[in-house]
Design a protein around this motif. Structure first.
Motif, PDB file in Angstrom:
ATOM      1  N   ASN A 206       0.831  -1.203   0.000  1.00 53.13           N
ATOM      2  CA  ASN A 206       0.000   0.000   0.000  1.00 53.13           C
ATOM      3  C   ASN A 206       0.872   1.263   0.000  1.00 53.13           C
ATOM      4  O   ASN A 206       0.579   2.255   0.643  1.00 53.13           O
ATOM      5  CB  ASN A 206      -0.965   0.009   1.188  1.00 53.13           C
ATOM      6  N   LEU A 207       1.999   1.178  -0.727  1.00 52.56           N
ATOM      7  CA  LEU A 207       2.911   2.311  -0.879  1.00 52.56           C
ATOM      8  C   LEU A 207       2.992   2.695  -2.352  1.00 52.56           C
ATOM      9  O   LEU A 207       2.851   1.844  -3.228  1.00 52.56           O
ATOM     10  CB  LEU A 207       4.327   1.952  -0.403  1.00 52.56           C
ATOM     11  N   LEU A 208       3.258   3.968  -2.606  1.00 55.76           N
ATOM     12  CA  LEU A 208       3.401   4.460  -3.974  1.00 55.76           C
ATOM     13  C   LEU A 208       4.514   3.715  -4.699  1.00 55.76           C
ATOM     14  O   LEU A 208       5.620   3.574  -4.187  1.00 55.76           O
ATOM     15  CB  LEU A 208       3.710   5.962  -3.920  1.00 55.76           C
ATOM     16  N   ASP A 209       4.204   3.232  -5.901  1.00 59.21           N
ATOM     17  CA  ASP A 209       5.137   2.449  -6.702  1.00 59.21           C
ATOM     18  C   ASP A 209       5.758   3.330  -7.792  1.00 59.21           C
ATOM     19  O   ASP A 209       6.956   3.577  -7.816  1.00 59.21           O
ATOM     20  CB  ASP A 209       4.359   1.287  -7.329  1.00 59.21           C
ATOM     21  N   TYR A 210       4.909   3.774  -8.705  1.00 56.50           N
ATOM     22  CA  TYR A 210       5.312   4.715  -9.760  1.00 56.50           C
ATOM     23  C   TYR A 210       4.418   5.943  -9.674  1.00 56.50           C
ATOM     24  O   TYR A 210       3.292   5.865  -9.200  1.00 56.50           O
ATOM     25  CB  TYR A 210       5.069   4.139 -11.154  1.00 56.50           C
ATOM     26  N   GLN A 211       4.914   7.025 -10.242  1.00 51.52           N
ATOM     27  CA  GLN A 211       4.096   8.227 -10.298  1.00 51.52           C
ATOM     28  C   GLN A 211       4.404   8.973 -11.583  1.00 51.52           C
ATOM     29  O   GLN A 211       5.558   9.292 -11.855  1.00 51.52           O
ATOM     30  CB  GLN A 211       4.447   9.087  -9.095  1.00 51.52           C
ATOM     31  N   LEU A 212       3.369   9.216 -12.375  1.00 53.04           N
ATOM     32  CA  LEU A 212       3.525   9.809 -13.702  1.00 53.04           C
ATOM     33  C   LEU A 212       3.034  11.251 -13.686  1.00 53.04           C
ATOM     34  O   LEU A 212       1.955  11.537 -13.158  1.00 53.04           O
ATOM     35  CB  LEU A 212       2.699   8.980 -14.696  1.00 53.04           C
ATOM     36  N   CYS A 213       3.806  12.157 -14.277  1.00 53.96           N
ATOM     37  CA  CYS A 213       3.405  13.564 -14.367  1.00 53.96           C
ATOM     38  C   CYS A 213       3.649  14.068 -15.790  1.00 53.96           C
ATOM     39  O   CYS A 213       4.747  13.901 -16.303  1.00 53.96           O
ATOM     40  CB  CYS A 213       4.188  14.414 -13.382  1.00 53.96           C
ATOM     41  N   PRO A 214       2.651  14.674 -16.440  1.00 52.52           N
ATOM     42  CA  PRO A 214       1.310  14.949 -15.906  1.00 52.52           C
ATOM     43  C   PRO A 214       0.411  13.714 -15.976  1.00 52.52           C
ATOM     44  O   PRO A 214       0.643  12.813 -16.756  1.00 52.52           O
ATOM     45  CB  PRO A 214       0.797  16.044 -16.850  1.00 52.52           C
ATOM     46  N   ALA A 215      -0.626  13.719 -15.129  1.00 53.91           N
ATOM     47  CA  ALA A 215      -1.611  12.634 -15.158  1.00 53.91           C
ATOM     48  C   ALA A 215      -2.330  12.648 -16.500  1.00 53.91           C
ATOM     49  O   ALA A 215      -2.576  13.717 -17.074  1.00 53.91           O
ATOM     50  CB  ALA A 215      -2.618  12.838 -14.029  1.00 53.91           C
ATOM     51  N   GLU A 216      -2.663  11.464 -16.970  1.00 51.98           N
ATOM     52  CA  GLU A 216      -3.407  11.362 -18.231  1.00 51.98           C
ATOM     53  C   GLU A 216      -4.904  11.471 -17.943  1.00 51.98           C
ATOM     54  O   GLU A 216      -5.589  10.476 -17.699  1.00 51.98           O
ATOM     55  CB  GLU A 216      -3.073  10.047 -18.936  1.00 51.98           C
ATOM     56  N   ILE A 217      -5.398  12.698 -17.921  1.00 48.71           N
ATOM     57  CA  ILE A 217      -6.826  12.955 -17.688  1.00 48.71           C
ATOM     58  C   ILE A 217      -7.297  14.000 -18.689  1.00 48.71           C
ATOM     59  O   ILE A 217      -6.504  14.828 -19.150  1.00 48.71           O
ATOM     60  CB  ILE A 217      -7.108  13.425 -16.238  1.00 48.71           C
ATOM     61  N   ASP A 218      -8.602  13.971 -19.006  1.00 47.30           N
ATOM     62  CA  ASP A 218      -9.128  14.961 -19.966  1.00 47.30           C
ATOM     63  C   ASP A 218      -9.282  16.317 -19.279  1.00 47.30           C
ATOM     64  O   ASP A 218      -9.214  16.439 -18.053  1.00 47.30           O
ATOM     65  CB  ASP A 218     -10.444  14.482 -20.579  1.00 47.30           C
ATOM     66  N   ILE A 301       8.552  10.649 -14.556  1.00 47.79           N
ATOM     67  CA  ILE A 301       8.035   9.523 -13.773  1.00 47.79           C
ATOM     68  C   ILE A 301       8.944   9.363 -12.563  1.00 47.79           C
ATOM     69  O   ILE A 301      10.150   9.611 -12.654  1.00 47.79           O
ATOM     70  CB  ILE A 301       7.965   8.226 -14.619  1.00 47.79           C
ATOM     71  N   MET A 302       8.353   9.027 -11.425  1.00 48.75           N
ATOM     72  CA  MET A 302       9.134   8.835 -10.212  1.00 48.75           C
ATOM     73  C   MET A 302       8.920   7.427  -9.694  1.00 48.75           C
ATOM     74  O   MET A 302       7.793   6.920  -9.707  1.00 48.75           O
ATOM     75  CB  MET A 302       8.728   9.845  -9.144  1.00 48.75           C
ATOM     76  N   ASP A 354       8.829  11.350 -24.033  1.00 47.92           N
ATOM     77  CA  ASP A 354       8.145  10.158 -24.527  1.00 47.92           C
ATOM     78  C   ASP A 354       7.642   9.302 -23.366  1.00 47.92           C
ATOM     79  O   ASP A 354       8.429   8.797 -22.559  1.00 47.92           O
ATOM     80  CB  ASP A 354       9.133   9.369 -25.402  1.00 47.92           C
ATOM     81  N   LYS A 355       6.330   9.111 -23.278  1.00 49.20           N
ATOM     82  CA  LYS A 355       5.749   8.341 -22.165  1.00 49.20           C
ATOM     83  C   LYS A 355       6.260   6.893 -22.154  1.00 49.20           C
ATOM     84  O   LYS A 355       6.551   6.344 -21.088  1.00 49.20           O
ATOM     85  CB  LYS A 355       4.222   8.358 -22.254  1.00 49.20           C
ATOM     86  N   GLN A 356       6.352   6.286 -23.327  1.00 44.10           N
ATOM     87  CA  GLN A 356       6.814   4.891 -23.379  1.00 44.10           C
ATOM     88  C   GLN A 356       8.245   4.766 -22.842  1.00 44.10           C
ATOM     89  O   GLN A 356       8.591   3.800 -22.171  1.00 44.10           O
ATOM     90  CB  GLN A 356       6.729   4.345 -24.814  1.00 44.10           C
ATOM     91  N   SER A 362      11.539   3.464 -16.058  1.00 39.08           N
ATOM     92  CA  SER A 362      11.107   3.290 -14.655  1.00 39.08           C
ATOM     93  C   SER A 362      11.065   1.809 -14.286  1.00 39.08           C
ATOM     94  O   SER A 362      11.379   1.430 -13.158  1.00 39.08           O
ATOM     95  CB  SER A 362       9.749   3.951 -14.422  1.00 39.08           C
ATOM     96  N   ASN A 363      10.673   0.974 -15.244  1.00 36.13           N
ATOM     97  CA  ASN A 363      10.655  -0.467 -15.017  1.00 36.13           C
ATOM     98  C   ASN A 363      12.077  -0.994 -14.800  1.00 36.13           C
ATOM     99  O   ASN A 363      12.318  -1.862 -13.958  1.00 36.13           O
ATOM    100  CB  ASN A 363       9.997  -1.159 -16.216  1.00 36.13           C
ATOM    101  N   LYS A 364      13.000  -0.424 -15.556  1.00 34.26           N
ATOM    102  CA  LYS A 364      14.420  -0.781 -15.411  1.00 34.26           C
ATOM    103  C   LYS A 364      14.908  -0.441 -13.990  1.00 34.26           C
ATOM    104  O   LYS A 364      15.630  -1.219 -13.354  1.00 34.26           O
ATOM    105  CB  LYS A 364      15.233   0.020 -16.441  1.00 34.26           C
ATOM    106  N   VAL A 365      14.496   0.729 -13.509  1.00 37.61           N
ATOM    107  CA  VAL A 365      14.891   1.163 -12.157  1.00 37.61           C
ATOM    108  C   VAL A 365      14.263   0.244 -11.110  1.00 37.61           C
ATOM    109  O   VAL A 365      14.943  -0.237 -10.197  1.00 37.61           O
ATOM    110  CB  VAL A 365      14.476   2.635 -11.899  1.00 37.61           C
TER     111      VAL A 365
END
Length: 373
Positions: A206-218, A301-302, A354-356, A362-365
């Protein structure tokens, strides 16, 4: 030069002190552990208990202003200091509301801020009477932190996992996204909003894993997120920096989960990815300088660096050299000598258009930087 104190000497205090080096400020830290992450970065380290009235009051008497890096502090001492003219960020009245999950939920209801439906359970017996309310999340009224003090109660057999103490039972939300919105507000009531971030959690810890900025929202959802966050903050009537964690449900409705009245894990990426970091921004608020520029320099991404399972003892960072080879990756290790499973030991922020690429790196980290003992 103003004398500013920080209650708590963990990684948030450490990063706040790193940003303080840019300003005319004399820094003080109150913390029990002289080996804490913030100890060697402040001008004056005071050993003491942030939950003890006498320790906090004696510490604060000599200061122009005081702030926190964790909510679990002695509010009565801060109230006395505030009455005697010490500036407190955020105000003690905010801490009194936020550190108690019951009062926090009632605050949202009073100010018509959308938040998941809830009932208060004074003890385990009261919880057992709420079978019809399930599935729900049980949150301990006081003392929970970083995933502790939270239990999922999906069915009758789960009721034994609940807390036998005053708690909030919150209706489970069908979550589409989890968002965090950082807001700064100064003594004049002027506000600055960071772009919201999208949070992905480790379901076990229940801890933050990844965090993406900016959020993908409309755009419409963004307006809702910003309007709700401003409503949360303005009704506190307190300067400071706030992290408002929200759910976006399957219907597109935005609901407030929790608020942190301080610098926060969901704002760490701002150190490299934004013109003014959350830490820089808090110093601007405390010292009465203009609010900083919250715009992103690049998407980011963090990744939290967490103590690996089955390892406890002196921390060893396996794979650090490989992570440092990643272009636009910024490593922050918190200086904690001892690791244990699930302990926050650092974070890595990666910048890219680039988001990808962000997701790949981040997966590598996450899989390459392992904290062992």
């Amino acid at each position: 030069m103003q004398k500013i104190g920080i209650l708590g000497g963990g990684q948030l205090g450490r990063m706040l002190l790193q940003a303080a080096a840019n300003y005319p400020v004399e820094t003080f830290v109150l913390e029990n552990d002289p080996e804490c992450p913030a100890a060697h970065l402040c001008r004056h380290f005071v050993k003491g208990d942030i939950k003890n009235f006498d320790d906090v009051y004696a510490f604060g008497k000599q200061l122009d202003a005081i702030t926190i890096e964790i909510e679990n502090v002695n509010v009565e001492a801060l109230e006395k200091l505030e009455a005697e003219g010490v500036r407190v960020y955020p105000k003690p009245s905010v801490l009194r509301t936020i550190k108690n999950k019951i009062l926090q939920k009632e605050y949202y209801r009073t100010h018509q801020i959308p938040s998941p439906e809830f009932v208060v359970t004074p003890d385990a017996a009261a919880l057992k009477e709420q079978l019809a309310f399930l599935p729900a999340v049980h949150k301990l009224g006081e003392g929970g932190y970083d995933g502790r003090g939270v239990q999922l109660i999906k069915k009758e057999e789960d009721l034994s996992k609940g807390f036998d103490a005053p708690s909030v039972l919150e209706k489970m939300v069908d979550i589409r996204k989890e968002i965090a919105q950082m807001v700064a507000i100064n003594d004049k009531g002027e506000t600055a909003l960071y772009p919201p971030v999208e949070m992905l959690f480790d379901p076990q810890l229940n801890l933050l894993d990844y965090q993406l900025c900016p959020a993908e929202i409309d755009e419409r959802t963004l307006w809702k997120v910003e309007a709700i966050a401003l409503s949360v903050v303005r009704n506190f009537k307190s300067p400071g920096i706030f992290a408002i964690e929200m759910f976006i449900d399957k219907n597109g409705d935005v609901l407030v989960n929790e608020t942190a009245p301080r610098v926060h894990n969901s704002g760490h990426h701002t150190i490299e990815a934004h013109y003014s970091s959350q830490f820089d921004m808090l110093w601007r608020v405390i010292l009465g300088y203009p609010l900083g520029n919250t715009e992103a320099i690049l998407p980011s991404i963090m990744v939290n660096v967490i103590g690996a399972d089955k390892y406890s003892g002196n921390a060893i960072y396996e794979g650090l050299e490989e992570v440092l080879k990643i272009e636009n990756a910024f490593v922050h290790l918190y200086g904690k000598k001892q690791t244990k499973p699930g302990r926050k030991m650092g974070h890595v922020t990666i910048l890219s258009k680039d988001k990808q690429d962000l997701l790949y790196q981040s997966n590598k980290v996450k899989h390459g930087l392992i904290v062992k003992a």
